[in-house]
Design a protein around this motif. Structure first.
Motif: not given
Length: 602
Positions: A162-167
């Motif tokens: 959840l730290h990935d903006p795309e996710v």
């Protein structure tokens, strides 16, 4: 609703009935008469108005019965039914209207969910984002029937990213797609309730481990042996999650619910085959047809096969069919519009200077949504309104309107036509209708603003000075007009945040008051006069002043009647109003004041 409002509607009903009895088609059509009758029959009328309504309605029904052939009475039934089912037959237009409203709402909701999810990504524990993931996952599983519900993952779950903006953006897109249907919304609500009730289940061996640890504490062993035993027991059983995490997750679930509920509540309701009156440009049905584009609205719905061009909000719109798609030209740009349901990236966007158009397409119907800086645009319109109000000042035989025409001739490089600019020429302004005079003054102001934007300020000031001199006016009048136009061109009004309410008093200072328009009529008090703004039966914003014919406010309206000078501007549901103040022309005379130098405005 005020007494004046119901009185005017009752009088309108009486006039329409009189037309119908005389064999004439009532203004607005017979359908508008029926709709007005239904509204009045449900209204809280005073006894006097109620008696007038009953009498007019009795005459109306008697005339209808006289024109209608007798209906056969069925055996075993006392008479013909007087109840008529409402017309709720769905049409292509009503289906397209419903889909366009849903698509526009879904686009706004998806944007808000995406922006909120990215803000929640900055939290240290990602509690609300983990709740959002769990709700979305469980709602999707409920829809497909694949597998049991999953618990809220731990804060540092290695399987989560959840730290990935795309996710996060993909998660927001999946959730917003669930909100597109009533069933999806219900699944989201159910998943939220499940998370709040049980964020994560207890471990099945949690009680066994607790009992064995408690027993180990009581064993008569040395301290080192007891610690070794406890470590061995904990290694045998996986450690349960900290139960203190549950209150934090429940608080996060409440926060997510508080964010999602207003979004879901704002979803458009089914139309039941009904399209609002006067809401579609070039509509097939006269009742839903718009007389012309609303210049004060942010949204325009068009039946594309009903026309080929329109002008709205200063934009020239041209379109033509290309197969099942549509080609549209706006502001020098050409866009191919596809049905929004088939577009993977949502509505199409048309970028324009200082603004952006969102296009939603359903069949042969198009919804255009203008996305701009509302405060700045309304501020510009308010400054424009002050300049238009100045030209409409009837003092000195419309001195500012005549002076503006003279200045326009000089700025064009033409010779002054002095006979057409003298005081006697103002008779045509006195005789003109308010709508025609307002349109003439506004066109003059906008033309002068274009000229001023292309002219050196010093030369422009000299032109206004020369125009005043040629007409025998004091230079202060030319300076005042030049300043008003310069402000309208360069300095938008700074407007306060809009207020909510139904009754307001305009400031005596002439400052603008901002109001958020709602469903209820709005009353503005300016000195001793009151003005009521309400939607009429054609879904147009009517400005009602006792003793005067109603006026329609689109984006700008200057009201000038005895004892009342008011400037009204609108951008969507944001209204700004100010009490105008006329110039003191009696003290601006050449023999009383020194001639002023031309202004130097930069």
């Amino acid at each position: 609703m005020t007494t004046t409002y119901w009185t005017e509607l009752t009088e309108l009903f009486e006039y329409k009935v009189a037309d119908a009895l005389a064999g004439r088609v009532p203004r607005g059509g017979r359908r508008s008469l029926g709709l007005l009758r239904e509204e009045l029959l449900q209204a809280p009328l005073e006894p006097t108005l109620l008696r007038r309504l009953i009498e007019a309605d009795r005459q109306y029904r008697a005339a209808q019965k006289a024109d209608r052939p007798p209906e056969p009475v069925r055996a075993g039934f006392g008479g013909p039914s007087t109840w008529e089912a409402p017309a709720t037959t769905e049409t292509d237009e009503s289906r397209a209207w419903e889909e366009l409203q849903l698509l526009a709402w879904h686009h706004q909701a998806a944007r808000q969910v995406r922006e909120q999810a990215l803000r929640w990504q900055r939290e240290a524990t990602l509690a609300r984002l983990r709740v959002l993931f769990t709700v979305t996952e469980n709602a999707e599983r409920a829809g497909t029937g694949t597998g049991p519900a999953v618990p809220v993952p731990a804060a540092h779950d290695p399987l989560m990213d959840l730290h990935d903006p795309e996710v996060v953006q993909n998660l927001a897109g999946a959730l917003s797609n669930l909100l597109l249907t009533d069933t999806g919304q219900q699944r989201v609500r159910t998943a939220l309730s499940q998370v709040a009730a049980e964020p994560f289940p207890r471990h099945p061996d949690e009680d066994v481990l607790a009992a064995r640890l408690e027993a180990a504490e009581r064993e008569p062993l040395a301290a080192g042996a007891r610690d070794a035993l406890i470590r061995a027991l904990k290694a045998e059983y996986p450690m349960p999650r900290d139960p203190r995490e549950r209150p934090a997750i429940r608080a996060a679930a409440r926060s997510v619910t508080e964010f999602l509920e207003p979004l879901m509540a704002a979803a458009p309701l089914p139309t039941l085959g009904v399209v609002p009156h006067g809401s579609v440009l070039y509509a097939r049905h006269p009742a839903t047809a718009m007389r012309g584009p609303d210049e004060g609205a942010d949204v325009l719905v068009v039946h594309l096969r009903g026309g080929q061009a329109a002008r709205w909000r200063g934009l020239d719109l041209l379109w033509q069919p290309i197969g099942k798609n549509w080609q549209m030209q706006v502001g020098g740009q050409v866009a191919l519009l596809r049905p929004s349901r088939d577009a993977p990236d949502g509505p199409q966007s048309i970028a324009l200077p200082d603004t952006q158009l969102r296009a939603f397409v359903s069949g042969d119907y198009l919804m255009l949504r203008l996305e701009s800086q509302a405060a700045l645009e309304l501020g510009r319109r308010a400054a424009l309104g002050r300049a238009v109000s100045l030209l409409l000042d009837p003092g000195g035989e419309f001195v500012f309107l005549r002076l503006a025409r003279a200045a326009a001739q000089l700025l064009r490089g033409a010779a002054l036509d002095l006979p057409s600019l003298q005081g006697a020429s103002a008779r045509k302004y006195h005789d003109a209708t308010p709508d025609a005079l307002l349109a003439f003054a506004r066109k003059g102001v906008e033309s002068l603003m274009v000229r001023l934007s292309r002219t050196d300020p010093v030369q422009a000031a000299q032109a206004f000075h020369a125009a005043a001199d040629a007409l025998g006016m004091h230079p202060l009048l030319g300076r005042r007009l030049h300043e008003a136009l310069h402000v309208a061109l360069r300095s938008p009004e700074t407007l306060p945040e809009p207020l909510s309410g139904e009754t307001f008093e305009l400031p005596d200072s002439g400052a603008f008051l901002s109001v958020q328009l709602g469903d209820a009529p709005l009353t503005l008090q300016a000195g001793t006069r009151s003005v009521t703004l309400r939607m009429d039966y054609k879904s147009e914003l009517a400005v009602v002043i006792p003793g005067h014919a109603p006026m329609i406010l689109q984006d700008l309206l200057v009201v000038r009647v005895p004892d009342l000078n008011m400037i009204l501007v609108r951008h969507g549901s944001w209204l700004a109003a100010a009490a105008g103040h006329d110039e003191a022309l009696d003290v601006i005379r050449p023999d009383l004041q020194v001639r002023a130098e031309p202004p130097s405005l930069h």
